[in-house]
Design a protein around this motif. Structure first.
Motif, PDB file in Angstrom:
ATOM      1  N   ASP A  40     -15.888 -23.308 -16.661  1.00  0.00           N
ATOM      2  CA  ASP A  40     -16.001 -23.279 -15.203  1.00  0.00           C
ATOM      3  C   ASP A  40     -15.597 -24.629 -14.628  1.00  0.00           C
ATOM      4  O   ASP A  40     -16.033 -25.673 -15.112  1.00  0.00           O
ATOM      5  CB  ASP A  40     -17.438 -22.976 -14.772  1.00  0.00           C
ATOM      6  CG  ASP A  40     -17.802 -21.515 -14.984  1.00  0.00           C
ATOM      7  OD1 ASP A  40     -16.894 -20.671 -14.895  1.00  0.00           O
ATOM      8  OD2 ASP A  40     -18.979 -21.229 -15.239  1.00  0.00           O
ATOM      9  N   ASN A  42     -16.314 -27.006 -12.157  1.00  0.00           N
ATOM     10  CA  ASN A  42     -17.451 -27.296 -11.284  1.00  0.00           C
ATOM     11  C   ASN A  42     -17.020 -28.197 -10.136  1.00  0.00           C
ATOM     12  O   ASN A  42     -17.160 -29.415 -10.192  1.00  0.00           O
ATOM     13  CB  ASN A  42     -18.586 -27.941 -12.084  1.00  0.00           C
ATOM     14  CG  ASN A  42     -19.172 -26.991 -13.104  1.00  0.00           C
ATOM     15  OD1 ASN A  42     -19.307 -25.802 -12.830  1.00  0.00           O
ATOM     16  ND2 ASN A  42     -19.512 -27.497 -14.270  1.00  0.00           N
ATOM     17  N   ASN A  44     -16.997 -28.596  -5.753  1.00  0.00           N
ATOM     18  CA  ASN A  44     -17.685 -28.185  -4.536  1.00  0.00           C
ATOM     19  C   ASN A  44     -16.678 -27.533  -3.597  1.00  0.00           C
ATOM     20  O   ASN A  44     -16.204 -28.152  -2.656  1.00  0.00           O
ATOM     21  CB  ASN A  44     -18.364 -29.392  -3.884  1.00  0.00           C
ATOM     22  CG  ASN A  44     -19.263 -28.981  -2.745  1.00  0.00           C
ATOM     23  OD1 ASN A  44     -19.667 -27.832  -2.639  1.00  0.00           O
ATOM     24  ND2 ASN A  44     -19.567 -29.929  -1.878  1.00  0.00           N
ATOM     25  N   THR A  48     -14.928 -20.370  -7.041  1.00  0.00           N
ATOM     26  CA  THR A  48     -15.046 -20.883  -8.410  1.00  0.00           C
ATOM     27  C   THR A  48     -13.944 -20.254  -9.255  1.00  0.00           C
ATOM     28  O   THR A  48     -13.419 -19.198  -8.914  1.00  0.00           O
ATOM     29  CB  THR A  48     -16.415 -20.538  -9.034  1.00  0.00           C
ATOM     30  OG1 THR A  48     -16.526 -19.127  -9.131  1.00  0.00           O
ATOM     31  CG2 THR A  48     -17.559 -21.118  -8.229  1.00  0.00           C
ATOM     32  N   GLU A  50     -12.175 -20.573 -13.641  1.00  0.00           N
ATOM     33  CA  GLU A  50     -12.205 -21.201 -14.958  1.00  0.00           C
ATOM     34  C   GLU A  50     -10.902 -21.950 -15.171  1.00  0.00           C
ATOM     35  O   GLU A  50      -9.820 -21.426 -14.880  1.00  0.00           O
ATOM     36  CB  GLU A  50     -12.383 -20.151 -16.053  1.00  0.00           C
ATOM     37  CG  GLU A  50     -13.757 -19.524 -16.062  1.00  0.00           C
ATOM     38  CD  GLU A  50     -13.944 -18.525 -17.187  1.00  0.00           C
ATOM     39  OE1 GLU A  50     -13.006 -18.305 -17.992  1.00  0.00           O
ATOM     40  OE2 GLU A  50     -15.048 -17.949 -17.272  1.00  0.00           O
ATOM     41  N   LYS A 193     -17.115 -17.674  -2.787  1.00  0.00           N
ATOM     42  CA  LYS A 193     -18.541 -17.940  -2.529  1.00  0.00           C
ATOM     43  C   LYS A 193     -18.924 -17.392  -1.174  1.00  0.00           C
ATOM     44  O   LYS A 193     -18.129 -17.294  -0.262  1.00  0.00           O
ATOM     45  CB  LYS A 193     -18.809 -19.450  -2.559  1.00  0.00           C
ATOM     46  CG  LYS A 193     -18.677 -20.047  -3.948  1.00  0.00           C
ATOM     47  CD  LYS A 193     -19.033 -21.508  -3.906  1.00  0.00           C
ATOM     48  CE  LYS A 193     -18.894 -22.152  -5.258  1.00  0.00           C
ATOM     49  NZ  LYS A 193     -19.138 -23.584  -5.222  1.00  0.00           N
TER      50      LYS A 193
END
Length: 193
Positions: A40, A42, A44, A48, A50, A193
């Motif tokens: 993933d 990560n 902000n 999201t 991979e 998200k």
């Protein structure tokens, strides 16, 4: 004199006999890249995905302070290539979405001057609401792969692959194929998200 010439030709014929010349078969450069290991990313961001562990540097910056726009670079120093991503939030109107779609498709079409072929593959994942297209630009072009994905309501993401080398399709093909798999994996694992 004629005897000497005949003797010389006879000696030359005897010593010139040997194996027939066989041309060497065409060879291709063999480049072995490690098997992709995805984790993933990560960051902000409003989505999201991979990323391949081979992407050593993942850089992110906010492009526009007034709107929700980001630039993300997935750098592959060992292959001298980068996948450039641009995220833009869709405002509450369809015109905004159509402008983004037109810009993404026009960017791909600008390569038709140098491209041999541009096959476009549509992408759709209804469960995660990810819709888009992947374009492989074949030929001596600056960007051998481009894509866009959207949820058609709030999110729009475009991406393109570039190498830090003179465009030579045959030379960059192995690295291009490897990184195109990473782009497809990014599209398949993307979640809003």
């Amino acid at each position: 004199m004629v005897k000497n010439l005949l003797l010389f030709v006879l000696v030359l014929v005897c010593f010139s006999c040997g194996e027939d010349y066989v041309p060497k078969p065409k060879a291709q450069l063999r480049l072995d890249y490690p098997e992709a290991k995805y984790t993933d990313a990560n960051l902000n961001l409003p989505f999201t995905f991979e990323a391949n562990a081979l992407a050593e540097n993942i850089k992110m910056k906010k492009v526009d302070a007034l709107t929700e726009s980001y630039g993300i670079n997935l750098e592959y120093p060992s292959m001298k290539g980068t996948i450039f991503l641009t995220y833009k939030a869709i405002e509450n109107n369809d015109k905004n979405l159509w402008d983004f779609l037109r810009d993404a498709q026009n960017f791909t079409q600008k390569h038709t001057i140098k491209a041999d072929e541009i096959p476009v593959t549509p992408y759709e994942n209804k469960k995660r609401k990810v819709y888009g297209a992947f374009a492989e630009v074949k030929g001596d072009v600056a960007s051998p792969a481009q894509f866009y994905v959207t949820d058609s309501v709030s999110h729009f993401l475009t991406g393109s692959l570039y190498f830090y080398a003179k465009p030579n399709y045959d030379s960059i093909l192995p690295a291009s194929n490897y990184l195109q798999k990473d782009i497809r994996h990014l599209m398949e694992t993307l979640k809003w998200k």
